[in-house]
Design a protein around this motif. Sequence first.
Motif, PDB file in Angstrom:
ATOM      1  N   ASN B 535     -11.892 -53.231  55.421  1.00  0.00           N
ATOM      2  CA  ASN B 535     -11.242 -54.537  55.248  1.00  0.00           C
ATOM      3  C   ASN B 535      -9.972 -54.402  54.408  1.00  0.00           C
ATOM      4  O   ASN B 535      -8.944 -55.017  54.717  1.00  0.00           O
ATOM      5  N   ALA B 536     -10.041 -53.578  53.346  1.00  0.00           N
ATOM      6  CA  ALA B 536      -8.872 -53.374  52.473  1.00  0.00           C
ATOM      7  C   ALA B 536      -7.732 -52.748  53.267  1.00  0.00           C
ATOM      8  O   ALA B 536      -6.568 -53.146  53.120  1.00  0.00           O
ATOM      9  N   GLY B 537      -8.068 -51.780  54.119  1.00  0.00           N
ATOM     10  CA  GLY B 537      -7.049 -51.124  54.964  1.00  0.00           C
ATOM     11  C   GLY B 537      -6.440 -52.119  55.931  1.00  0.00           C
ATOM     12  O   GLY B 537      -5.211 -52.186  56.083  1.00  0.00           O
ATOM     13  N   ASN B 538      -7.315 -52.917  56.582  1.00  0.00           N
ATOM     14  CA  ASN B 538      -6.831 -53.922  57.539  1.00  0.00           C
ATOM     15  C   ASN B 538      -5.916 -54.936  56.863  1.00  0.00           C
ATOM     16  O   ASN B 538      -4.981 -55.445  57.469  1.00  0.00           O
ATOM     17  N   ASN B 539      -6.213 -55.221  55.593  1.00  0.00           N
ATOM     18  CA  ASN B 539      -5.396 -56.211  54.858  1.00  0.00           C
ATOM     19  C   ASN B 539      -4.233 -55.564  54.113  1.00  0.00           C
ATOM     20  O   ASN B 539      -3.607 -56.219  53.267  1.00  0.00           O
ATOM     21  N   GLN B 540      -3.965 -54.294  54.385  1.00  0.00           N
ATOM     22  CA  GLN B 540      -2.797 -53.578  53.822  1.00  0.00           C
ATOM     23  C   GLN B 540      -2.824 -53.501  52.289  1.00  0.00           C
ATOM     24  O   GLN B 540      -1.794 -53.586  51.629  1.00  0.00           O
ATOM     25  N   TYR B 541      -4.016 -53.335  51.699  1.00  0.00           N
ATOM     26  CA  TYR B 541      -4.122 -53.270  50.238  1.00  0.00           C
ATOM     27  C   TYR B 541      -3.462 -52.005  49.683  1.00  0.00           C
ATOM     28  O   TYR B 541      -3.164 -51.924  48.501  1.00  0.00           O
ATOM     29  N   PHE B 542      -3.276 -50.989  50.531  1.00  0.00           N
ATOM     30  CA  PHE B 542      -2.773 -49.703  50.025  1.00  0.00           C
ATOM     31  C   PHE B 542      -1.291 -49.499  50.406  1.00  0.00           C
ATOM     32  O   PHE B 542      -0.815 -48.365  50.403  1.00  0.00           O
ATOM     33  N   SER B 543      -0.605 -50.584  50.685  1.00  0.00           N
ATOM     34  CA  SER B 543       0.786 -50.484  51.161  1.00  0.00           C
ATOM     35  C   SER B 543       1.734 -49.921  50.104  1.00  0.00           C
ATOM     36  O   SER B 543       2.626 -49.134  50.405  1.00  0.00           O
ATOM     37  N   GLN B 544       1.560 -50.325  48.839  1.00  0.00           N
ATOM     38  CA  GLN B 544       2.456 -49.850  47.774  1.00  0.00           C
ATOM     39  C   GLN B 544       2.374 -48.319  47.673  1.00  0.00           C
ATOM     40  O   GLN B 544       3.390 -47.640  47.530  1.00  0.00           O
ATOM     41  N   PHE B 545       1.156 -47.813  47.782  1.00  0.00           N
ATOM     42  CA  PHE B 545       0.961 -46.372  47.716  1.00  0.00           C
ATOM     43  C   PHE B 545       1.537 -45.713  48.970  1.00  0.00           C
ATOM     44  O   PHE B 545       2.136 -44.636  48.901  1.00  0.00           O
ATOM     45  N   SER B 546       1.390 -46.415  50.122  1.00  0.00           N
ATOM     46  CA  SER B 546       1.933 -45.892  51.383  1.00  0.00           C
ATOM     47  C   SER B 546       3.443 -45.688  51.269  1.00  0.00           C
ATOM     48  O   SER B 546       3.973 -44.646  51.652  1.00  0.00           O
ATOM     49  N   SER B 547       4.121 -46.689  50.682  1.00  0.00           N
ATOM     50  CA  SER B 547       5.579 -46.574  50.611  1.00  0.00           C
ATOM     51  C   SER B 547       6.008 -45.491  49.632  1.00  0.00           C
ATOM     52  O   SER B 547       7.018 -44.833  49.818  1.00  0.00           O
ATOM     53  N   LEU B 548       5.209 -45.265  48.578  1.00  0.00           N
ATOM     54  CA  LEU B 548       5.514 -44.183  47.625  1.00  0.00           C
ATOM     55  C   LEU B 548       5.397 -42.817  48.306  1.00  0.00           C
ATOM     56  O   LEU B 548       6.229 -41.937  48.110  1.00  0.00           O
ATOM     57  N   LEU B 549       4.370 -42.679  49.129  1.00  0.00           N
ATOM     58  CA  LEU B 549       4.106 -41.383  49.757  1.00  0.00           C
ATOM     59  C   LEU B 549       4.902 -41.172  51.042  1.00  0.00           C
ATOM     60  O   LEU B 549       5.140 -40.047  51.452  1.00  0.00           O
TER      61      LEU B 549
END
Lengths: 202, 775
Positions: B535-549
Motif C-alpha cells: 500500500n505504501a508503494g502504491n501510494n508513493q510513500y518512498f518517492s523522496q528517496f526515489s528522487s535522491l537515488l
Amino acid sequence: MTKLLSRLLACCLALLVFTQVNAKELIDDFKIEEGVATFTQEKKFSFLSTPIKSSGLFKVYKHNILWQVNSPVFSKLLIIDNEIWQFIEPNNSEVKTKDGIANHYRKMVTHASIETLIQTVFTGTINEEQWDTTVKSEQCLLLQPKDTLLAQAISLLELCLGEEEGEREVLITDTQKNTTKIVLTQTKNSLSDEDINEFNIH
Amino acid sequence: MNLTSINKLYVWCVQCIIFVVILLYLAANQPVSINANLTALFDNNTNDDWKAIQQQFNTGASTKQIYLIGHSSLDIAKEAANTFVNQAGNIDGIDSVTGKLSNIPNQSMMINSYSGFEQQLLLPAFRDAITHQDLEKIFKIEFELINQIGEQLVAQTIEKDPTLSFAHFLNRSPFPQNKINITSDGYLTVPHNNLVYNLVTISTKEGALNVNKAKSIVESLNAIPLTPEVDYVRTGGIFYSDEASRSAESEMKLLGGLSIIATLFLIFISYRRFSVVISTLFLISISILYGFIGLNIFFKEVNLLTMIFAITLVGIAVDYSFHSFTELQRIKATQRSPLSTIRMSLVLSFITTTLGYTLLVVVPIVLFKQIAVFTVFGLLGALLTVLLVYPYLHQKFDFSRQKPLVFYAKANRLHQKLFNLNVKVSIAAVCIIAALCITSLFNISFVDNPKSFYRVSDALSNSEVKVKEILGQKFDNQYLLVKGDSAQTLLENEEQLLPLLNQLKSTQVIGSYQAISQWLPSIERQKKDNQLLVNAGNNQYFSQFSSLLGLNANKVDIATQYLTPESWFETPLGKTYQSMLIKDAESYYSIIRFSNITDVAVLSATFAELKQSVFVDTLADTEKELSVFREVLLMIFAIAFLTAFIVFIFRYGWKRACVGVLVPVFAFTIAIALSQLFQGYINLFNVAAGLVVLALGLDYSVFYAEHGFSQSITQTTLMSALSSIFVFAMLGFSATPAIASFGQTVFIGIVITFLFSPIITKVHGFESRKKRKND
C-alpha cells in the motif's frame, strides 16, 4: 664486498626505522584528543549515478564522540565507552526512565567493529591490533582491517592530512568498491562546558 | 521369641546381606548421582508443564562454559587458545570446544536467511512511520541507513528491496554482546586492560548440576598445561558445582573425621576398652551403609547438602551404642538377653526420632526428604546392630569387666545439684534468659534467599564479574517463558508482548531483550507487513528517496510465500536461536531473555498479569517457596510436639508428658533466640534444627523417665550430648552458611536439653508411682 653488503643492510635498517617512525608520527598527527570539527561526507555507490551527500559536525571529548548530521536530515549519535547511543526526537518519542528522568538517547546494539571504524575515522585513534597500517605518502596512511566483521564491510581506509591546518580527508572503500569520502575540518581544540554537557546522555 | 546371641547375630547377618544385595543391585542398575543445584531443593517430579519446561531450559543453559584467554600479544593469546581448545576437546564429557567463529552468522548469511521474503519484514519504527503516513520519518530512516559509515546492508539488499525496509530490519545485532571482534582467521577477541582475550566456549554433554561429571571435567580442565604469562579467566556452572563438591568433600572429611575421632576418644575414655571403640566404629559404618541403601532405594539424585548433613547421623547413632555399653557394663556376659532392660527404651527412642524425621518427608523439599530417609535408615541399621550384634559381642568380650568411670558419678551429683539451686537464683536466671529470648525473638528476621545457604569463593565470583566486564552485556538469570499451541500461535503470543518489552527497554527497566519473534515474524505478521508495504508503494510513500537515488523505490511485490519456523531454524541465524524453543507433546514454548535488568520487581509485576507466559526468576521463586516451607516446618514441629505429647501421656501421665516434651521445645526456643543473636537472622536450616533437638531431647526424656536420674543414665545422656555436641559444634564451623546455621542451633539446643531433661524425674507420673510400688 662484505663492506658493501653491510652498508646496504645498514641502509635498509635505517629506512625501515625511518618508515616506522614516520608512520608513528603520522598516526599521532591524526589523533584528535578533544575538539570540534565540521565534516562533509560523499558516498558513491556503484549502482547510483549521483553521490549521497551529507554534512554536519562532530565533537570529541575524552575518547567519546558526538556525531551529528545536520543536512539533509538531522541525526545524532553518541559513542561513549564503546557503546553507541542514538538521539531520539524529543517531540514525538521522548521517553522517561522509571525514575522520571527524560531520556533522549536510546542505546544501540551494534558490533564493536563499527565503533572501531567510527573511532578511527573521527578521532584518528588507530588500534594496531585491529588495523594493518602502511604509509602511502608523507601525508597519507593506508589502513586495512584485521577484524573479520569489519573486513567484510571495509576493504581499505585512507587517512590523509589536508593542506590547511586541522584538515583531514578520509576515504573509505568498501568490499563492493563503493566509496565514502569525508572531509573533516577541526574548528576548536577544546570544548566549552555546554559542549561537554552534550556528552551527558541523561 | 527369645533368641540366643549367636542366633541374633545370624538374623542380623541375613538382613544385612539382603540390604547389601539390594544396594549392589541398585548401584549397578541405577546409580545415585549427586546434584549441586543451589535452587533444586524442591521435588523434581512435578506435573506442572511450565516447571518441566523451565528445568529443560535451565539444564540446557548450564551446559555452556566460558574461557577467556588473554595476553598483550594477540598471537600468543591465539596460540594459547589453540592449545587449550585442542586439549579440552579430548576431555570426556565435553561435547564441543570452540575458539573460532564457526556458528556466528555474518551479514551475508543473515541476508540469505531471508532470501525470497525481503518485502514482508518490518521493524516497529518503519511500520509506525508507514501506518501514520509520516513520509518525513520514512525518508529519515532510509537516509540514515544509506548514509551510515561502514554498513553494507543497503548495497547488498537494495536490489531486492528498494524501500530499505529489509535493510532496516537487518540493521541490528542478534546478540547482546557488543565488545567482540573477529580476527581475519576467525578468532573471537575482546580487548581489555591492555590485553587481548580470546573467547573460548565449551559445551558440556550434561548440565553442570551433575556433580560427578562436573568434577571430572573440571579436574581434566585443570590438568591442561597453561601457557606462562597468559591470563585465563573462566566461568560457568561446572566450576560452581566443582567448588561446592570439593568444599562438601573436604568438610565431610574434616568435620566428619574430627567428630568421629572425638566420639571414639570419648568412648575409649569412658569404657577403657578397644573392643568398645571398634564395636562403635562398626555401628557407625553400618548406619552410614544403611543410610546410603535408603537413599539408593528412594532417590535417583541426591543433593550435595544431604551428604554433609549425613554427619548428624553419627551423633544420633552412637547414642544407641552408649546406652547399650553402659547397660552391658552392669550385666554379666552369660546372661541370655543382656539388653532386655533397655530394649524398650531403645525402640521407643528410635520411634520418636523416626517420627520426627518422617515428618520431614511430607515437606516438599527434596533435601529434607533425603536427610530424613538417610537418617531413618541409618538409625534402623544402628538399632538392629545394637539389638542383634551387641549381645554376641558382649558374650565374646564381656564388657562388664570394666566398671563405670567415677567421673560419671561426680557428673551425676553435679547435675543433681543444678536442680537443688536456690529458688531465687533459679527464678532470676530464668527471668534473664526469658528476657533475652523475648527480645531476640521479637527482632527475629527470616532470610530465605537460597544463595545465602552457600558461600561462593571470592575467586569464582570475581572471575564471573571479570568475564561479564570483559564481554560487555550478558543475559540475566531471569527470563519470560511463552507458550503456544502451535509454532505460529507461539510467535503471535510473543509479538503481542513486543510492544510491552520495548516500553520496558525504553524506560530502562531492562537493557535489552532477545526473542525469536524479533527475527522470525509470524505468518500473520508477515502478511500484514507486506500489505502495508504494498500500500505504501502504491501510494508513493518512498518517492523522496526515489528522487535522491534516481531509482524507483516504490516497487513492492505482493508476497506469495512466507517464512516458516521449520525453514528459518535451519538458517545460520535461526540455528543460534534453536535453544530458545522447546516443544513438548502438546505445546510449543520459547524463552525471552533479558540483559541488564535494573528492577526485577517491576519486571515481575509487569508480567504477573500476562496469559500464556510466565516470568521465571528461579532464585526469587525458590525464596518464596522456602519462606512458605519454613512456616510449614514450624507446623510440622508443632505436630511432632503434639504427637510426642500424646505418646508420653499414655506412657508417663500428663504431668510428666508436659515436662518431657516442653524441655526440648524450651531448648529449641532459646537456641533460635541465640542463633538470631549470633547470626543476625534465622533461616530454614535453623528451624529444621528444631526437629533434631526435639528428637534427641525426647530420647533423653524417655531414658530419664524410664530409668530415673541415675548415674548410668547421666553417663549415657552426657555421652550422647557430648558426642552430638562434637558433631554439631563442628558443623557450626562449616564454611557453608546453611550447615553452620543448622549445627549452631542444634548445638545450643542439645546443651540446654541435656541440662534440663532430668526435670522429668522430679515430676511424679503414674508410671513412676507404679514403679516405686513395685520396688
